[in-house]
Motif scaffolding. Structure first.
Motif, short mmCIF file in Angstrom:
data_model
loop_
_atom_site.label_atom_id
_atom_site.label_comp_id
_atom_site.label_asym_id
_atom_site.label_seq_id
_atom_site.Cartn_x
_atom_site.Cartn_y
_atom_site.Cartn_z
N UNK A 192 36.16 39.40 37.32
CA UNK A 192 36.17 40.97 36.86
C UNK A 192 37.08 41.67 37.41
N UNK A 232 17.32 46.67 33.83
CA UNK A 232 18.12 45.27 34.98
C UNK A 232 17.45 45.03 35.76
N UNK A 236 44.31 34.90 34.29
CA UNK A 236 45.24 34.73 34.49
C UNK A 236 45.93 33.44 34.01
N UNK A 292 25.44 42.20 39.44
CA UNK A 292 25.42 43.45 40.33
C UNK A 292 26.63 43.96 39.61
N UNK A 297 40.65 32.13 35.14
CA UNK A 297 40.19 32.14 34.27
C UNK A 297 41.03 33.61 33.79
N UNK A 301 40.52 24.54 38.73
CA UNK A 301 38.99 24.71 38.21
C UNK A 301 38.34 23.37 39.06
#
Lengths: 309, 298
Positions: free
Chosen positions: A191, B220, A131, A11, A129, B17
């Motif tokens: 992103x 897509x 910074x 998306x 992921x 994480x």
């Protein structure tokens, strides 16, 4: 195609824009420039006719469902007109006897918990992921992405065994915990985190900000539109879940969510058909309202840009 | 000093994480590995049913069960039905989405209302759409009771699958419309205007200019649509419970559930699931590749 977060790796989109998913945009958005053409009034009528026929065809199943939900069993006919005196009995039956109140409450609990959980874990992972530098960063990111390629069907056999000890009220945990992290969400947020200007980060650190303060005070507020979009995806994905709730609650009717509960309603006896229609409307309505409300915010996010410099 | 800073940064990263990795470890990677391991063993004896089975012995049989199951007619049928379903739903869904998007992409008074209606089915889920159509057209309770040759359509050996596909198309039409609309809106207006000035008619403009420019969006949508079609489950379970007459709507995802959970054949279900995984994996790789390309072009 369905609104399926796991399937929507992209998306981030063919349009190339990062941020809110493209699919909510046109709802109520300002009319964009279509091809300019001076249509004669005859052609215009033709166009309206075509658009109206198509709109009618698309809306008809929903219209018939709404009308039938307001009808008494004898009024339900193949070509329903809006009943002169709406019969709300089906709704009260669906709500109580059809257990819709319980199903909707369960769905709300599970969906809100999953959405909140996914937003928090995705912000944390995306921050790391985007910074932080640490050993194995690339590898771990690839591991994150691989979760997108593993469909639920491959994991259910074992997951059903894993959550078996969680019965009674712990069934909520069984419904919630497996969905508390989202590779897709982390990917999407990373992103937009990457677009936070470097200068801002340097300035924040010169001011004595630590990573946690920089994350909560600057990165999160700046990327709120993207986080909202991700949250909406998580919400829809959790609300629309079907297979997992079916597996977990087939022997625990009190914990069924509305999607699976609807099937039970539809499989009921014949004289319940009006109740099924009413239940369907009740399951459909919250999301329709939610999308109406949030589409504007998301559109604003789209046009304002995910990150204001 | 600098080293200590690095160490602190790394530990912060791992801490951030950790929650995600715990969830993925327990509910994605561990069950995935278990699923792959399962068919390598043959289990005998034990008490209980399917996933509840305890005790018994298991012996390593290597690839034997993989070969048997992947080579079985049952697997081939499920794969074939899944492919048919995908080949019906994806192109038709995208074609209709594009048609609606083109029609709604014009300056007309009140066009916003049509746009809202065209995108309205995004508010439905697979289950809601299926229940809507089941209660309108279903064999027992339906108001219409659609029949073909005297057989209710959802129980028809040939027409049940297209009927289920139709419901899936309706449900995803809103999403297809929105994706195609935003693709159209992103097109450079000047190119279309130039074509119009050069005297290209509406049809010519669509096929020679609009469609080629839309190709990234279309591709897509094809891949995302195919992935989602391969995973179809709710529509099958609600519209044709049990997988249809003569198993004619028994798609891969349904076969995993049906053999593993309903019939308790864990090994068969595990192999079917891997088959489904391979299909989705290939499609996802295709999509990631495309995304990289699109990013460079953009």
């Amino acid at each position: 195609m369905s609104v399926d977060p796991a399937g929507m790796v992209g998306s981030v989109g063919p349009v190339g824009s990062v941020g809110p998913p493209t699919w909510v945009a046109p709802v109520g958005s300002a009319a964009p420039g279509g091809p300019r053409e001076s249509a004669g009034s005859g052609r215009r009528v033709l166009r309206y006719a075509l658009l109206t026929v198509l709109a009618g065809l698309i809306l008809f199943p929903v219209y018939a469902t709404v009308v039938n939900s307001l009808s008494t069993p004898t009024e339900i006919t193949p070509f329903p007109w809006f009943p002169a005196s709406p019969n709300w009995e089906n709704y009260s039956k669906a709500w109580s006897q059809g257990h819709l109140s319980k199903y909707l409450l369960n769905s709300a609990i599970v969906t809100i918990a999953i959405t909140a959980g996914q937003v928090v874990t995705a912000i944390m992972a995306a921050y790391a992921f985007a910074f932080l530098r640490f050993p194995l960063r690339r590898l771990l990111f690839v591991v994150f992405l691989t979760t997108l390629m593993i469909p639920a069907e491959v994991t259910i056999l074992q997951n059903v065994k894993t959550v078996r000890p969680w019965d009674g009220d712990l069934t909520y945990l069984a419904l919630i915990v497996p969905s508390l992290a989202s590779g897709f969400g982390a990917f999407l947020l990373r992103q937009s985190f990457l677009q936070v200007p470097k200068e801002l980060r340097e300035a924040a650190f010169l001011d004595g900000y630590g990573h946690l303060r920089f994350m909560t005070r600057i990165v999160v507020p700046l990327t709120r539109p993207a986080i909202a979009a991700m949250g909406l995806f998580a919400f829809l994905g959790a609300w629309n879940q079907y297979l997992w709730p079916l597996l977990v609650t087939s022997d625990a009717p009190e914990y069924r969510t509305v999607q699976y509960g609807l099937k039970q309603l539809a499989g009921g006896s014949l004289d319940q058909i009006g109740v099924t229609y009413a239940g369907t409307v009740l399951a459909f309505l919250p999301i329709a309202v939610l999308l109406m409300v949030f589409s504007k915010q998301l559109v604003r996010g789209l046009t304002a840009g995910a990150v204001k410099g | 000093m600098r080293r200590r800073g690095r160490l602190r940064e790394a530990s912060l990263a791992y801490a951030l994480l950790l929650p995600s990795f715990v969830v993925f470890g327990v509910f994605v990677f561990f069950p995935f590995a278990k699923n792959i391991e399962l068919p390598f063993y043959e289990s005998r004896g034990g008490v209980g049913f399917g996933a509840n089975k305890t005790g018994g012995t298991r012996t390593w049989v290597g690839l034997e069960q993989w070969r048997d199951i992947l080579g079985s007619e049952e697997f081939r049928d499920a794969l074939w039905i899944t492919l048919k379903f995908t080949v019906i739903t994806v192109p038709v869904g995208i074609g209709l989405g594009l048609l609606l998007a083109v029609l709604a992409h014009q300056r007309l008074r009140g066009i916003t209302i049509y746009r809202t209606i065209f995108s309205s089915t995004v508010a439905t889920s697979a289950a809601v759409a299926s229940v809507i159509f089941f209660s309108l057209f279903g064999p027992a309770s339906g108001v219409w009771k659609l029949r073909i040759g005297g057989i209710p359509i959802l129980e028809h050996p040939t027409w049940a699958l297209p009927a289920v596909a139709g419901v899936a198309i309706w449900q995803s039409l809103g999403l297809a419309f929105i994706v195609m609309s935003s693709g159209l809106q992103a097109l450079p207006d000047d190119v279309l205007e130039a074509a119009a000035i050069d005297g290209a008619g509406a049809n010519r403009r669509f096929f020679a200019v609009t469609l080629p420019l839309m190709s990234p969006t279309l591709f897509f949508a094809f891949v995302v649509g195919a992935i989602s079609a391969f995973k179809t489950f709710a529509e099958i379970d609600i519209l044709t419970p049990g997988g249809g007459t003569g198993d004619n709507t028994r798609v891969l995802a349904y076969a995993v559930y049906d053999s593993g959970i309903v019939s308790g054949n864990q090994v068969k279900a595990a192999v079917f699931a891997v088959g489904l995984f391979v299909c989705v994996f290939v499609l996802t790789l295709l999509q990631l590749r495309l995304e990289r390309r699109v990013k460079y072009v953009g």
